[in-house]
Design a protein around this motif. Structure first.
Motif, mmCIF file in Angstrom:
data_model
loop_
_atom_site.group_PDB
_atom_site.id
_atom_site.type_symbol
_atom_site.label_atom_id
_atom_site.label_comp_id
_atom_site.label_asym_id
_atom_site.label_seq_id
_atom_site.Cartn_x
_atom_site.Cartn_y
_atom_site.Cartn_z
ATOM 1 N N LYS A 25 11.863 30.145 -10.317
ATOM 2 C CA LYS A 25 10.808 31.111 -10.635
ATOM 3 C C LYS A 25 11.216 32.521 -10.219
ATOM 4 C CE LYS A 25 7.007 27.787 -10.207
ATOM 5 N NZ LYS A 25 5.753 27.448 -9.495
ATOM 6 N N ASP A 26 11.918 32.629 -9.066
ATOM 7 C CA ASP A 26 12.372 33.952 -8.622
ATOM 8 C C ASP A 26 13.379 34.527 -9.605
ATOM 9 O OD1 ASP A 26 10.777 33.565 -6.434
ATOM 10 O OD2 ASP A 26 12.419 32.899 -5.125
ATOM 11 N N ALA A 27 14.267 33.664 -10.095
ATOM 12 C CA ALA A 27 15.268 34.140 -11.063
ATOM 13 C C ALA A 27 14.603 34.580 -12.354
ATOM 14 C CB ALA A 27 16.278 33.021 -11.338
ATOM 15 N N ALA A 28 13.634 33.801 -12.833
ATOM 16 C CA ALA A 28 12.929 34.167 -14.068
ATOM 17 C C ALA A 28 12.177 35.472 -13.885
ATOM 18 C CB ALA A 28 11.968 33.048 -14.454
ATOM 19 N N LYS A 29 11.571 35.654 -12.726
ATOM 20 C CA LYS A 29 10.851 36.902 -12.457
ATOM 21 C C LYS A 29 11.814 38.084 -12.462
ATOM 22 C CE LYS A 29 7.531 38.914 -9.175
ATOM 23 N NZ LYS A 29 8.172 40.207 -9.092
ATOM 24 N N GLY A 30 13.013 37.884 -11.907
ATOM 25 C CA GLY A 30 13.998 38.959 -11.903
ATOM 26 C C GLY A 30 14.410 39.354 -13.307
ATOM 27 N N VAL A 31 14.566 38.363 -14.196
ATOM 28 C CA VAL A 31 14.923 38.679 -15.590
ATOM 29 C C VAL A 31 13.786 39.422 -16.271
ATOM 30 C CG1 VAL A 31 15.463 37.674 -17.838
ATOM 31 C CG2 VAL A 31 16.513 36.729 -15.769
ATOM 32 N N LYS A 32 12.556 38.954 -16.067
ATOM 33 C CA LYS A 32 11.409 39.595 -16.713
ATOM 34 C C LYS A 32 11.204 41.022 -16.213
ATOM 35 C CE LYS A 32 8.600 35.514 -17.780
ATOM 36 N NZ LYS A 32 7.333 34.796 -17.515
ATOM 37 N N ASP A 33 11.483 41.234 -14.912
ATOM 38 C CA ASP A 33 11.290 42.571 -14.332
ATOM 39 C C ASP A 33 12.468 43.504 -14.613
ATOM 40 O OD1 ASP A 33 8.917 41.635 -13.375
ATOM 41 O OD2 ASP A 33 9.623 41.296 -11.321
ATOM 42 N N GLY A 34 13.502 43.002 -15.244
ATOM 43 C CA GLY A 34 14.654 43.832 -15.586
ATOM 44 C C GLY A 34 15.634 44.045 -14.456
ATOM 45 N N GLN A 35 15.540 43.254 -13.390
ATOM 46 C CA GLN A 35 16.482 43.406 -12.282
ATOM 47 C C GLN A 35 17.886 42.956 -12.687
ATOM 48 O OE1 GLN A 35 13.954 41.088 -9.474
ATOM 49 N NE2 GLN A 35 14.144 42.858 -8.115
ATOM 50 N N PHE A 36 17.950 41.982 -13.570
ATOM 51 C CA PHE A 36 19.242 41.549 -14.112
ATOM 52 C C PHE A 36 18.968 40.842 -15.440
ATOM 53 C CE2 PHE A 36 17.783 38.897 -10.570
ATOM 54 C CZ PHE A 36 17.450 37.702 -11.226
ATOM 55 N N THR A 37 20.013 40.657 -16.230
ATOM 56 C CA THR A 37 19.893 40.036 -17.548
ATOM 57 C C THR A 37 20.285 38.570 -17.463
ATOM 58 O OG1 THR A 37 22.158 40.516 -18.193
ATOM 59 C CG2 THR A 37 20.506 42.232 -18.614
ATOM 60 N N VAL A 38 20.010 37.859 -18.561
ATOM 61 C CA VAL A 38 20.369 36.448 -18.626
ATOM 62 C C VAL A 38 21.883 36.286 -18.569
ATOM 63 C CG1 VAL A 38 20.333 34.398 -20.100
ATOM 64 C CG2 VAL A 38 18.261 35.776 -19.851
ATOM 65 N N LEU A 39 22.601 37.188 -19.241
ATOM 66 C CA LEU A 39 24.067 37.073 -19.231
ATOM 67 C C LEU A 39 24.620 37.326 -17.825
ATOM 68 C CD1 LEU A 39 25.071 38.712 -22.642
ATOM 69 C CD2 LEU A 39 24.751 36.301 -22.082
ATOM 70 N N GLN A 40 23.981 38.229 -17.092
ATOM 71 C CA GLN A 40 24.387 38.440 -15.702
ATOM 72 C C GLN A 40 24.130 37.193 -14.860
ATOM 73 O OE1 GLN A 40 22.101 41.958 -14.887
ATOM 74 N NE2 GLN A 40 23.875 43.338 -15.125
ATOM 75 N N LEU A 41 23.035 36.505 -15.183
ATOM 76 C CA LEU A 41 22.753 35.234 -14.504
ATOM 77 C C LEU A 41 23.839 34.210 -14.799
ATOM 78 C CD1 LEU A 41 20.925 33.286 -12.903
ATOM 79 C CD2 LEU A 41 19.656 32.852 -15.020
ATOM 80 N N VAL A 42 24.310 34.187 -16.069
ATOM 81 C CA VAL A 42 25.386 33.262 -16.437
ATOM 82 C C VAL A 42 26.649 33.580 -15.638
ATOM 83 C CG1 VAL A 42 26.880 32.474 -18.312
ATOM 84 C CG2 VAL A 42 24.445 32.872 -18.734
#
Length: 1030
Positions: A25-42
């Motif tokens: 949930k923290d990771a999803a919140k970070g993506v939604k808030d623009g802290q990082f992108t999905v590709l950065q997560l990859v």
């Protein structure tokens, strides 16, 4: 940015290595808030995704998939393209990664930015790398949901796959057993068929992979949280199997095979599926299988013991014949409909001519089902069977056989009517019109009552088809009606004739106006024929004829033209009864009023009819009632119009008439009624020869003043049924007079009607200070009378209290609690306690004459539940505090309240009141016992634990009631004892011997209904604990 990168790595580490699922949930919140992108997560997952440990890779993919499930709507096309390539590659990874990979792919199928061609790419990888049926339940569900998503958003791309898509789906579904996934799979299959996907050479494979579940055999587990039902699965599978004619060559042999099953549900499902596919197929799809289908249908109708299977078989036959009827005939094509009907006629027609007529009904039903399929089919079947049926009827001598044949004819007439698409279609019976009329009129002339009743039903069926009854036939029918009404002594025949006359009068009003109504009038006003030794018998016969004539007048009055002629006759009956010129009995006068009421209720609500009742009927009724009221005790003949039964029968005539008036006429009615009762204004009444200074609402000293005061019930009918939008003039004065009358009059009908009228007007008054002050003033007067134990009008004040309380309860008025608190306090009153207990029944019941929706009262939803929830605790507290001799009043009140609650509310609320209800069973009042038993019966079906704990007391009380002097109490208690046998065996087994001994007595009860309940209850208790029992 460095902080964001550190945060991201921390989240990944804790999720993958620390197994902290909440970090997704923290990771999803970070993506939604623009802290990082999905590709950065990859990228951050790099080490996890390339780990040599499969479980580590699976955790990494799981984190990515869970983030995608929440953030798929924000992805760009480039990100989606990269992710799809990643996931397609991971489909080849270790099996532990399969589940999160599928979850990720399912999330990506929801993306609106899905690149072109990616849907095909995903599916190719899925079908190639995954064996779906080797997956767990949740993963298989994932695959089906992916397919559904893609079919909704990328249909064109999937159709580009051609038959490969169908083949891939077939492989994925093959072997599925879970009902949740089957619903999804059936949905996909239905979409493939209905949306035009190319089945190619895999048509049979798709059919086989779905038809293996036919017929559905599924019983949901108890307390199933998913709520999947057998019917849902049946309907979804049926939509697949019947969706395309390409399945016909496979489905129809399967249905024929399944119809040989011994399982009733399988037969029923097969027949219903056959009906569904016949409505979709064409003649060429069915042609090859017609003989086999007919053989199966014939067997099911001839041999089945189930009405459901028989009805389904007949419906299937109709669907097949209808399908064949839609075929376009050409010179070189075979007429499949004629060939099929030949099969039906060959196997069924001869049964209509058998001497004992044993198989006449199954054969007739099959022929009628075929006949109702289409106009063409009806002509073929009727031409084949009708000459034989008419000949059979004319040759038979036994009335039972003739009646059976006549009933068969009626069913054929009805089936032909059902298949006619328009009134202009020529009926298949046109060529047999004369013969049918001859048969019907012959049957009407018979002395056998069953034959006559059947003939009236056939006559109605003929009348409802255009062209089958000519004017001369209707004229002849009316002659028969008149003769039977005047001479027939069998009540069943009279009722049938009256109903038939009503149906024909709606279609042919003129002949009834010209012939029947004048003859009914003549007979009613004629004097009975006196005979030397049969005077009483002749008088009774004449009264019976009058009652049939009155019923007939009401039945035929459905058209305005007939009503214009029939209502003056009924009003003349009342006038003659008042003057005593024709010797009408009280029952006949009441029946005349009820006939008027029936006319008002059944005639079409038009302005013409509204004016008729406003200008003629209501003023005439008021005039006759007023003439009777002003007639003194010294009059030689007491008018029946002063009797309570007659006035009570007049009220619904007036109230129903006024409730349907147009706004302008309604205002005139209100003004006239108020002027008559407040000022004695009789100017609008016919026969205006009344004395001046009539005061109908004023208390008078004469002994016969009750004659005038009781007319307030007619005022109630006039003003209490008007719409709330109609303003009643001089409302304050009217309410004041009604209050005075209700609190001072000693005549029961007068003060009760005044209270009801007052309450109804209060119910419709707009909310505000004026209404509140009126209620408070009335309550002050009522309470002063009730609190004075020596008052002579306590009953009158109580009556007003109960009706006003009901008026306020229905509209949720805040002051309602003040009145109910007073009502509760009266349960302890020595004189009014039993009446107060009965008053709660009035509060909770529907009132037929006022304070109902038909009278435009302000009635809120669930007012009973609200009253119960707000006052049940008060009732319990009052019971606990009351002295022993007053407790029965509380028990009776509780029983009256609970008995009027909806059954669902009773089941949930009764456990808390169980002790009081058990106490109520010991109360000697049989009404309380009966209502309490009716409350308990539904609760006993699913007993709460509190009830099982009180089983000893319950059994003792129920066994005591099976010897009650009241039959209904005995029956209700036996039903409850019967239901107790279904309690847990270990709980009720100790009572078995005692119950069986007690049930021996009602086995010899003098009432058959009691004996039947006792036998059923004793049988269930006898099986308890026995070998082969429960």
């Amino acid at each position: 940015m460095a902080e964001d990168g550190t945060l991201l790595l921390s989240v990944v580490e804790e999720f993958v290595s620390g197994l902290q699922d909440s970090k997704a949930k923290d990771a999803a919140k970070g993506v939604k808030d623009g802290q990082f992108t999905v590709l950065q997560l990859v990228e951050a997952l790099g080490l996890s995704l390339t780990s040599s440990q499969p479980h580590t890779r699976a955790r990494g993919v799981q984190l990515l998939s869970e983030v995608l499930q929440q953030c798929y709507g924000d992805l760009t096309e480039r990100e989606v393209e990269v992710l799809i390539a990643f996931y397609e590659n991971r489909l080849k990874d270790h099996y532990v990664t399969t589940a999160p990979v599928l979850q990720g792919l399912r999330a990506l199928t929801k993306c609106t930015t899905l690149p072109p061609g990616s849907a095909v790419s995903m599916l190719r990888s899925l079908f190639q790398d995954i064996h779906v049926q080797s997956l767990m339940l949740a993963e298989r569900s994932c695959v089906y949901n992916m397919l559904i998503n893609l079919m909704e958003t990328r249909e064109a791309e999937l159709k580009g796959l051609g038959a490969d898509f169908v083949f891939g789906f077939v492989q994925s579904m093959d072997g599925e057993r879970d009902p949740r996934n089957l619903l999804l799979a059936f949905q996909i299959a239905r979409n493939i068929i209905h949306r035009g996907y190319d089945l190619g050479k895999f048509t049979e494979e798709l059919f086989e992979v779905t038809s293996c579940y036919f017929p559905i055999d599924f019983t949901p587990p108890p307390n199933d949280p998913h709520g999947i039902t057998k019917e849902e699965l049946i309907q979804m599978l049926r939509a697949v199997l019947t969706g395309t004619p390409k399945f016909a060559e496979f489905l129809l042999p399967l249905i024929i095979e399944k119809l040989d099953s011994d399982v009733q549900s399988a037969k029923l499902d097969s027949l219903q599926t056959l009906s569904a596919c016949a409505s979709q197929y064409e003649q060429k799809d069915l042609a090859e299988f017609l003989e086999g289908l007919w053989a199966s249908l014939r067997r099911e109708v001839f041999q089945t013991s189930s009405e459901k299977v028989e009805s389904a078989g007949l419906a299937a036959l109709t669907a097949i014949a209808s399908c064949l009827s839609r075929a376009v005939l050409s010179s070189d094509s075979e007429d499949s409909l004629s060939s099929f009907l030949d099969l039906v006629l060959k196997d069924c027609k001869h049964h209509l001519c058998e001497p004992d007529l044993k198989l006449v009904w199954p054969s007739a039903k099959l022929l009628q089902a075929a006949c109702s399929a289409s106009v063409r089919a009806s002509h073929v079947v009727v031409a084949a069977v009708m000459p034989s049926l008419i000949e059979q009827y004319n040759n038979r001598t036994e009335c039972s056989h003739r009646r059976t044949l006549l009933e068969v004819v009626q069913r054929f007439v009805q089936s032909v009517k059902s298949c006619q698409s328009s009134e202009d279609d020529e009926s298949a019976f046109s060529g047999y019109r004369s013969a049918l009329c001859s048969v019907v009129f012959s049957a009407l002339s018979e002395s056998n009552s069953s034959l006559q009743i059947t003939a009236t039903s056939v006559l109605v069926s003929l009348a409802r088809q255009k062209g089958l009854l000519l004017d001369a036939d209707v004229d002849r029918a009316v002659d028969h009606f008149i003769k039977m009404l005047l001479t027939e002594e069998d009540d069943r025949v009279s009722v049938a004739v009256v109903e038939c006359a009503g149906a024909l009068a709606e279609l042919h009003p003129t002949v009834f106006i010209d012939k029947l109504i004048p003859r009914m009038k003549k007979e009613m006003f004629s004097e009975p024929m006196e005979e030397d030794h049969g005077g009483d018998s002749a008088l009774r016969s004449h009264h019976a004829v009058r009652q049939r004539c009155l019923s007939a007048l009401a039945s035929v009055s459905t058209q305005p033209s007939v009503v214009q002629e029939s209502t003056p006759v009924l009003l003349e009956v009342l006038s003659s009864a008042h003057t005593g010129t024709a010797g009408f009995s009280l029952d006949e006068v009441v029946l005349a009023c009820r006939s008027l009421q029936r006319i008002v209720e059944q005639v079409r609500d038009t302005e013409e009819m509204g004016r008729c009742f406003h200008d003629v009927v209501v003023p005439r009724l008021l005039s006759l009632a007023l003439q009777a009221a002003l007639q003194g005790e010294g009059s030689p003949v007491r008018s029946p119009l002063v009797e309570e039964q007659v006035l009570s029968a007049m009220v619904p005539v007036i109230s129903t008439s006024c409730s349907r008036l147009q706004p302008k006429l309604a205002e005139q009615t209100a003004s006239r009624a108020v002027s008559l009762f407040l000022d004695g204004d009789v100017s609008f009444l016919p026969d205006n020869s009344f004395p001046s200074h009539i005061q109908l609402l004023k208390k008078q000293q004469e002994e016969d003043s009750w004659r005038q005061s009781q007319m307030v019930c007619l005022l109630m009918g006039c003003v209490c049924s008007l719409p709330r939008s109609v303003e009643v003039p001089r409302m304050e004065q009217l309410l004041s007079e009604l209050e005075e009358l209700s609190c001072t009059c000693s005549h029961a009908l007068s003060y009760t009607s005044a209270a009801k009228c007052f309450a109804s007007l209060v119910n419709k008054r707009p909310q505000g200070d004026s209404l509140d002050s009126l209620i408070q003033k009335t309550m002050k007067r009522v309470c002063s009378e009730l609190d004075c134990t020596s008052s002579s009008v306590r009953t009158q004040a109580f009556t007003l209290l109960v009706w006003v309380a009901k008026a306020l309860l229905l509209r949720y008025h805040p002051l309602f609690t003040t009145l109910t608190d007073k009502l509760f306090s009266l349960l302890d009153d020595a004189d009014l306690g039993p009446m107060a207990a009965d008053g709660f029944s009035l509060l909770m019941s529907d009132s037929p004459d006022v304070l109902n929706r038909g009278c435009h009262a302000d009635v809120r939803i669930m007012y009973r539940q609200r009253f119960f929830s707000e006052n049940s605790a008060k009732l319990v507290q009052g019971f606990d505090a009351a002295p022993q001799e007053k407790k029965p009043n509380y028990l009776k009140a509780l029983s009256n309240i609970v008995n009027k609650l909806p059954k669902q509310v009773q089941v949930t609320e009764l456990p808390a009141l169980l002790t009081l209800l058990l106490e109520a069973l010991t109360y000697p009042d049989q009404g309380v016992q009966l209502s309490t038993l009716s409350c308990l019966e539904p609760v006993l079906v699913n007993p709460p634990q509190a009830l099982i704990q009180q089983l000893e007391a319950l059994v003792n009380r129920l066994l005591a009631l099976i010897c009650s002097p009241v039959m209904n109490v005995r029956i209700a208690s036996l039903r409850c004892i019967h239901t107790l046998s279904h309690f847990p065996v270990h709980e009720v087994l100790p009572f078995r011997a005692r119950v069986l001994r007690a049930l021996a007595r009602p086995l010899d009860d003098k009432k058959r209904l009691v004996r039947r309940e006792a036998v059923e209850a004793r049988g269930e208790w006898f099986l308890l604990g026995s070998p082969g029992g429960r």
